[in-house]
Design an enzyme around this catalytic site. Sequence first.
Site, mmCIF file in Angstrom:
data_model
loop_
_atom_site.group_PDB
_atom_site.id
_atom_site.type_symbol
_atom_site.label_atom_id
_atom_site.label_comp_id
_atom_site.label_asym_id
_atom_site.label_seq_id
_atom_site.Cartn_x
_atom_site.Cartn_y
_atom_site.Cartn_z
ATOM 1 C CB SER A 241 -0.589 0.159 1.016
ATOM 2 O OG SER A 241 -2.509 -1.107 0.917
HETATM 3 N N1 SAH Z 1 -0.748 -4.681 4.135
HETATM 4 C C1 SAH Z 1 -0.461 -5.390 2.779
HETATM 5 C C2 SAH Z 1 -1.120 -4.886 1.599
HETATM 6 C C3 SAH Z 1 -1.228 -6.242 0.556
HETATM 7 S S1 SAH Z 1 -2.722 -5.392 -0.506
HETATM 8 C C4 SAH Z 1 1.595 -4.592 3.095
HETATM 9 O O1 SAH Z 1 1.646 -3.731 3.666
HETATM 10 O O2 SAH Z 1 1.614 -4.317 2.025
HETATM 11 C C5 SAH Z 1 -3.582 -6.319 0.386
HETATM 12 C C6 SAH Z 1 -3.530 -7.959 0.584
HETATM 13 O O3 SAH Z 1 -4.459 -8.970 0.865
HETATM 14 C C7 SAH Z 1 -2.701 -9.030 -0.463
HETATM 15 O O4 SAH Z 1 -1.440 -9.606 -0.708
HETATM 16 C C8 SAH Z 1 -4.201 -9.990 -0.953
HETATM 17 O O5 SAH Z 1 -3.194 -10.974 -0.966
HETATM 18 C C9 SAH Z 1 -4.525 -10.434 0.570
HETATM 19 N N2 SAH Z 1 -5.792 -10.385 0.408
HETATM 20 C C10 SAH Z 1 -6.530 -11.021 -0.975
HETATM 21 N N3 SAH Z 1 -7.575 -11.194 -0.136
HETATM 22 C C11 SAH Z 1 -8.132 -12.032 1.477
HETATM 23 C C12 SAH Z 1 -8.736 -12.295 1.905
HETATM 24 N N4 SAH Z 1 -9.649 -12.858 1.129
HETATM 25 N N5 SAH Z 1 -8.083 -13.140 2.788
HETATM 26 C C13 SAH Z 1 -6.666 -13.011 3.247
HETATM 27 N N6 SAH Z 1 -6.059 -11.777 2.676
HETATM 28 C C14 SAH Z 1 -6.592 -11.477 1.236
#
Ligand code: SAH
Length: 227
Positions: free
Chosen positions: A67
């Site tokens: 993000s």
């Molecule tokens: N907090 C992360 C943001 C990553 S983007 C950071 O600081 O980098 C969002 C993330 O949510 C992705 O890695 C994606 O694979 C995950 N995601 C999407 N759907 C999900 C679900 N149902 N359960 C758990 N994770 C999920």
Amino acid sequence: MKFTETYRHKGLRRQMVEALRERKVADEATLSAMLEVPRHLFFPDQAFLEKAYEDIAFRIGAGQTISHPSTVAYQTTLLQAKKGMKVLEIGTGSGYQCAVLLQLGLKVYSIERQHELFIRTRKLFESLALKPYTFFGDGYQGQPTFAPFDRILVTAGAPIVPPALLEQLVPGGRMVIPVGELDVQEMLVIDKDADGNLKQEIHGEFRFVPMLEEKNFGDGTGLIRRR
Ligand code: SAH
């Protein structure tokens, strides 16, 4: 946190935090934590280190992104978590947001549904001597074994507020979750009072990668739909 970094990275990080302070998107506790966490270490490829302190989201593999720093700052500030609290994060991704929460002295439980990212980020946490509880699973289910949580932070765009997450929030707790059907989500802050009543506020529009409703077990058994 154990790591090596150059003065250049430190300088760029200070500039990033200063820019966030000027934009008034974060409280001081969040900014101090972000000053300590070397965001460049959460990038998959060291060739992109220079980009790590710009206010951009970045591809981290498996079609996912780390993000924007401003989004991490904003969500962390909305969470209003106090040292020692139990926080459930949905979407471990690169691990950067998780590291910021750990830096704030929180006990973090983080769920990731992409197996490749789950494994890679778990190794990174180990190498940085960071100790969140990480889970490979479906964020829609939360983590009932360790519930309730004082805070829940969803870092993917959810089409709905998952009922299991509301259940796993402690009375007096708060959830921060971007909710929207398409590319754009509204940032919801949901407070549960001592009697279990819910109150909701909306804090602007954001664009997150979608919170997926399928679970890929990563072992060749394919996709299993949630419903
Ligand atoms: N907090 C992360 C943001 C990553 S983007 C950071 O600081 O980098 C969002 C993330 O949510 C992705 O890695 C994606 O694979 C995950 N995601 C999407 N759907 C999900 C679900 N149902 N359960 C758990 N994770 C999920």
